[in-house]
Design a protein around this motif. Structure first.
Motif, mmCIF file in Angstrom:
data_model
loop_
_atom_site.group_PDB
_atom_site.id
_atom_site.type_symbol
_atom_site.label_atom_id
_atom_site.label_comp_id
_atom_site.label_asym_id
_atom_site.label_seq_id
_atom_site.Cartn_x
_atom_site.Cartn_y
_atom_site.Cartn_z
ATOM 1 N N UNK A 4 0.919 -1.228 0.003
ATOM 2 C CA UNK A 4 0.067 -0.084 0.132
ATOM 3 C C UNK A 4 0.767 1.370 -0.036
ATOM 4 N N UNK A 5 2.032 1.087 0.258
ATOM 5 C CA UNK A 5 2.905 2.390 0.421
ATOM 6 C C UNK A 5 3.637 2.458 -1.030
ATOM 7 N N UNK A 17 0.068 2.228 -13.594
ATOM 8 C CA UNK A 17 -0.090 1.493 -14.569
ATOM 9 C C UNK A 17 -1.162 0.232 -14.194
ATOM 10 N N UNK A 18 -1.845 -0.119 -15.141
ATOM 11 C CA UNK A 18 -3.000 -0.939 -14.873
ATOM 12 C C UNK A 18 -2.532 -2.175 -14.199
ATOM 13 N N UNK A 24 -1.764 -4.408 -6.973
ATOM 14 C CA UNK A 24 -2.026 -3.837 -5.362
ATOM 15 C C UNK A 24 -3.353 -4.316 -5.133
ATOM 16 N N UNK A 25 -4.316 -4.464 -5.813
ATOM 17 C CA UNK A 25 -5.559 -4.741 -5.408
ATOM 18 C C UNK A 25 -5.816 -6.270 -5.038
ATOM 19 N N UNK A 47 -6.530 4.931 1.928
ATOM 20 C CA UNK A 47 -6.233 5.635 0.733
ATOM 21 C C UNK A 47 -6.342 4.706 -0.412
ATOM 22 N N UNK A 48 -6.279 3.487 -0.294
ATOM 23 C CA UNK A 48 -6.613 2.322 -1.493
ATOM 24 C C UNK A 48 -8.144 2.586 -1.602
#
Length: 134
Positions: A4-5, A17-18, A24-25, A47-48
């Motif tokens: 997340x950072x 970028x996708x 990350x998701x 934040x996410x």
């Protein structure tokens, strides 16, 4: 939560970028499912959520996979989030998932300084009370 950072540009799917965003998701949802988040990680998770406010993938993951403790800690932390996009999703999450102090939290969200957050909290409260009466 290191994933997340992420440095560099922000702005959700438009800022990374996708492939990076999808990674990350996936990691966030994996941590939610495993219960690998701690109170210190809530700002990063908020934040996410804010970055993901159009697709609501993090919100959907929390709804399906988040345990009661995580939802409670997150929605309490959400009250002080600088991101209205995260606050309205916390209100929505409280409408989707029942926790012991959920209505009290929704009343606080209903008084949010952002009109959209307050509206979403009121909608969630109506949905909950409507479900109990139906």
């Amino acid at each position: 939560v290191a994933v997340l950072r992420v440095g560099g540009r922000t702005g959700g799917e438009g800022g990374v970028h996708r492939a990076e965003w999808e990674k990350m998701l996936d990691e966030v949802c994996s941590l939610i499912k495993r219960g690998g988040l701690f109170p210190a990680d809530m700002d990063c998770l908020l934040t996410m959520m804010a970055l993901d406010d159009e697709t609501e993938d993090v919100l959907d993951c929390l709804t399906a996979q988040g345990d009661e403790l995580l939802i409670s800690v997150l929605t309490h932390a959400g009250l002080r989030s600088i991101f209205p996009q995260a606050r309205w999703q916390c209100a929505e999450l409280l409408g989707r998932r029942s926790i012991p102090d959920g209505m009290a939290l929704l009343r606080q969200y209903a008084n949010d300084r952002d009109a959209y957050v307050a509206k979403r909290a009121r909608n969630a409260m109506k949905a909950i009370t409507g479900n109990k009466n139906g």
